[in-house]
Enzyme design. Structure first.
Site, PDB file in Angstrom:
ATOM      1  N   HIS A 339       0.815  -1.289   0.104  1.00  0.00           N
ATOM      2  CA  HIS A 339      -0.141   0.141   0.197  1.00  0.00           C
ATOM      3  C   HIS A 339       0.914   1.281  -0.069  1.00  0.00           C
ATOM      4  O   HIS A 339       1.912   1.334   0.583  1.00  0.00           O
ATOM      5  CB  HIS A 339      -0.951   0.050   1.296  1.00  0.00           C
ATOM      6  CG  HIS A 339      -0.579   0.101   2.562  1.00  0.00           C
ATOM      7  ND1 HIS A 339      -0.236   1.364   3.217  1.00  0.00           N
ATOM      8  CD2 HIS A 339      -0.161  -0.679   3.539  1.00  0.00           C
ATOM      9  CE1 HIS A 339       0.221   1.161   4.325  1.00  0.00           C
ATOM     10  NE2 HIS A 339       0.238   0.060   4.674  1.00  0.00           N
ATOM     11  N   GLU A 386      -5.191   1.386   1.837  1.00  0.00           N
ATOM     12  CA  GLU A 386      -5.041   0.067   2.611  1.00  0.00           C
ATOM     13  C   GLU A 386      -5.472   0.467   3.952  1.00  0.00           C
ATOM     14  O   GLU A 386      -6.186  -0.364   4.754  1.00  0.00           O
ATOM     15  CB  GLU A 386      -3.831  -0.485   2.649  1.00  0.00           C
ATOM     16  CG  GLU A 386      -3.415  -1.784   3.104  1.00  0.00           C
ATOM     17  CD  GLU A 386      -3.191  -1.800   4.534  1.00  0.00           C
ATOM     18  OE1 GLU A 386      -3.242  -2.707   5.266  1.00  0.00           O
ATOM     19  OE2 GLU A 386      -2.850  -0.799   5.176  1.00  0.00           O
ATOM     20  N   ASP A 415       4.015  -5.228   3.395  1.00  0.00           N
ATOM     21  CA  ASP A 415       3.393  -4.157   4.078  1.00  0.00           C
ATOM     22  C   ASP A 415       4.409  -4.092   5.428  1.00  0.00           C
ATOM     23  O   ASP A 415       4.572  -4.907   6.294  1.00  0.00           O
ATOM     24  CB  ASP A 415       2.047  -4.656   4.671  1.00  0.00           C
ATOM     25  CG  ASP A 415       1.441  -3.494   5.287  1.00  0.00           C
ATOM     26  OD1 ASP A 415       2.009  -2.477   5.579  1.00  0.00           O
ATOM     27  OD2 ASP A 415       0.423  -3.607   5.696  1.00  0.00           O
TER      28      ASP A 415
HETATM   29 ZN   LIG Z   1       0.648  -1.043   6.544  1.00  0.00          ZN
END
Ligand SMILES: [Zn+2]
Length: 696
Positions: A339, A386, A415
């Site tokens: 993201h 996200e 992430d």
């Molecule tokens: Zn994150």
């Protein structure tokens, strides 16, 4: 900073060996290893540092113009590398708070994190509001009740103490569940507002020195974050949020309808220190320097949140893609994504992940300039929103679901990256072997004579004969649309260890990274090396390198857990068919692996390989069902989903375990039989793939 050339020298220290590469023919393995060796040298700490500095230069929340800037920057980089690029826009129902205020006993609290010395980002940019995304609006005042972590079981404890939050302002500490569950439970039990704070015991001075002196959360530090349960735009469940599509009304959306505000422990101390009433149960004391009480009151809190729900709830979001079309299997997709939005500057979460993807993309692009071609199509993606509930990735998965179901061979998620020297990974058990293999091929930045895999084993103190534990793909990041919704094998990994004290705070800045997480940007670069190799190996394997023996083996203990729950309820559940089907998958996987390795000593024709791969793609799809879970139709995976009462922890075999939790024995047995049939079908795809490989 380690100079670029240094990596060549470090690299030579890892013996490559002549062993087979899983899924590659002998000749294919030679070409692949050559390309991988060259690709591994490409990720460059200096460039990673530069990407990070630029992308983390200021807050970039989804739905704000700052996200157009990060979109354009990423697209510009991918174009310069030579990728075809694409931007996909969606229109998301995503109201933003416009005003947030909290009072303690009539006194307004400062909700600002504020600038700190040595962190120029905090000095140069206006700070985003302390947002719990998708919280309700309103103005509520009442006595304060301390609800511990605000878990389902904490409210059961409150009931037993005779304390109700009805008409009260609940205050919960962060941790042990996704914050959306805290909001849902507070509202369900009648609270008129919820404050969520970071307790120093879990996230502050009890853990270590606080920012800017150390990496941990200071008293004014705020953990922002979404309180929506579920994934994707809440107004378009199951379909893409394009302009003009039908949307469900607010009362039906899985979002709180009470105001929810995150606060620091400085403010929490003001509220909690004067709460009296009921004594806290064992385990509810946190790290603040006074005795906690449950209340209610006499401390009163007022919480006011205004949003743009009535005026401008719709916001555009943008996913970006760098694309290389596969030369042999253009419809088979290998995707890496992370993201691009954040709650502040987001240097760790998730500029780090975007940097790792960009440097992996550049490594692959450089190899293409040197003549390498992916057989399968590669997508290097960044997702928007996200942080508000995996929105960009979910809308994409819904938008392209047919293409993804047909041809998605792997989704790799990034992430959090470059957060320290320690390695961790997770995902579908079918891809764990591949991730271990790749981690074995890459030197650890701090110990060039050791692979990342060796470091990982040592750091996790893994006994001989075992592999390091990996996480299950339950919930909490962008793999949800790919795995939990569509059943596409997924893997994720990251370097970390510096601590989480600036998570979702305005102090998650470039300067935090250089001081506490990755001063030389070598962990970012190492993570990019892994990404490049995962993409290249998945792209060009002659036979897709899934391991269904490991998949089956990983499932086994979960049957024992079902047996145990049944015994506890004095139920008789027949788990034998499921157990048999899982054993069948494990056996099929083992004989497939053996056949694959022996067949690939030669050079099977392309049509044979293509037939086997087409079967392999079906295996994990067979463990989903189109109508989804009874409780949550969007979740189609019958193997792993987020626990609906926790949000972060994983529920394995959710169709069965939710029936058990609901106390419905008949349904539990029906779901067990359904799951057994699906595992049997998965095993038959593996068997058919094996037969296909043996065809002349
Ligand atoms: Zn994150």
């Amino acid at each position: 900073m380690i100079p670029h050339i240094g990596w060549l020298a470090l690299f030579a220290a890892i013996p490559l060996g002549a062993q087979q590469l899983t899924g590659f023919s002998a000749s294919g393995a030679v070409a692949e290893r050559t390309a991988e060796r060259a690709a591994m040298d490409r990720p460059d700490p200096a460039r990673a540092r530069e990407y990070s500095r630029i992308l983390a230069d200021g807050p970039h929340l989804a739905g704000t113009p700052a996200q157009a800037r990060t979109r354009d920057y990423v697209i510009e980089q991918l174009k310069a590398m030579g990728f075809k690029t694409e931007v996909r826009e969606y229109q998301i129902w995503m109201p933003h708070p416009t005003r947030i205020e909290v009072w303690a006993n009539g006194r307004p609290l400062s909700l600002s994190e504020g600038p700190v010395a040595g962190d120029s980002t905090s000095q140069r940019y206006p700070e985003p509001l302390p947002i719990n995304g998708y919280g309700g609006s309103g103005d509520a005042e009442g006595d304060v009740v301390y609800v511990n972590y605000g878990l389902v079981e904490d409210y059961a404890t409150l009931d037993s103490l005779g304390v109700s939050v009805k008409g009260k302002v609940a205050i919960a500490r962060y941790g042990r569940s996704f914050r959306g569950i805290k909001a849902r439970e507070a509202e369900k039990h009648g609270a008129i507002a919820l404050l969520i704070y970071s307790d120093p015991q879990d996230d502050g001075y009890v853990q270590g020195d606080v920012y800017p002196e150390g990496p941990w959360r200071p008293a004014q530090g705020i953990q922002r974050g979404s309180v929506m349960n579920g994934a994707g735009d809440p107004s378009t469940p199951g379909y893409a949020s394009k302009a003009g599509v039908a949307r469900i009304p607010l009362p039906q959306m899985p979002v709180p309808h009470i105001p929810v505000v995150p606060i620091g422990y400085g403010n929490a101390a003001e509220l909690l220190s004067l709460v009296r009433g009921v004594e806290i149960p064992r385990g509810w004391q946190g790290g603040l320097p006074f005795r906690y009480h449950v209340g209610p009151g006499p401390t009163r809190a007022r919480v006011r949140v205004e949003t743009d729900t009535a005026t401008a709830p719709m916001k555009p979001i943008w996913n970006t893609f760098g694309v290389v079309t596969g030369s042999e299997y253009p419809d088979e997709l290998v995707i890496i994504g992370g993201h691009r939005d954040a709650w502040g500057p987001g240097a760790g979460d998730n500029v780090g992940g975007v940097v790792a993807i960009l440097e992996a993309a550049r490594a692959v692009a450089e190899q293409m300039k040197a003549g390498w071609r992916p057989k399968r199509t590669l997508l290097f993606a960044t997702w928007d929103a996200e942080e508000w509930g995996m929105i960009g990735s979910t809308e994409y998965a819904e938008d392209d679901s047919l293409r993804l179901q047909r041809g998605g061979v792997a989704y790799f998620n990034q992430d959090g990256a470059g957060g320290g020297p320690n390695f961790g990974g997770g995902g579908s058990p079918s891809l764990r072997g591949l991730l271990r293999d790749v981690a074995k091929a890459i030197p650890h930045p701090d110990a060039p004579d050791k692979s990342i895999y060796q470091w990982w084993r040592e750091q996790a103190k893994v006994p001989d004969g075992q592999e390091p534990a990996m996480g299950d793909p339950g919930g909490g990041s962008d793999f949800a649309g790919f795995y939990n919704h569509l059943g596409i094998p997924t893997s994720d990994w990251g370097m970390g260890g510096a601590g989480g004290g600036v998570y979702h705070s305005t102090y998650d800045s470039f300067e935090w990274v250089i001081r506490f997480a990755d001063p030389r940007f070598v962990y970012h670069a190492a993570q990019a090396r892994i990404g490049a190799l995962m993409m290249m190996r998945m792209a060009n394997a002659d036979v897709l390198p899934y391991d269904y023996a490991e998949f089956g083996r990983t499932m086994r203990p979960h049957i024992a857990a079902i047996d145990k729950s049944a015994t506890a309820r004095r139920w008789v559940l027949n788990t034998a068919p499921l157990s048999d089907a899982i054993m069948a998958l494990e056996r099929a996987g083992a004989s497939f692996n053996a056949t694959r390795d022996s067949v690939l000593v030669g050079s099977p024709p392309k049509n044979v390989l293509a037939r086997a791969n087409a079967q392999l793609i079906q295996v994990e799809r067979a463990l989903t069902r189109a109508e989804g879970l009874r409780t949550r139709p969007w979740y189609r995976s019958l193997v792993y989903v987020a626990d609906e009462n926790n949000g972060y922890s994983t529920m394995v075999f959710p169709s069965v375990n939710e029936a058990i939790r609901a106390g419905d024995q008949t349904l539990a047995q029906r779901e067990l039989d359904d799951l057994a049939a699906r595992f049997a079908r998965a095993a038959s795809f593996v068997d058919t793939a094996r037969t296909a490989l043996l065809a002349k």
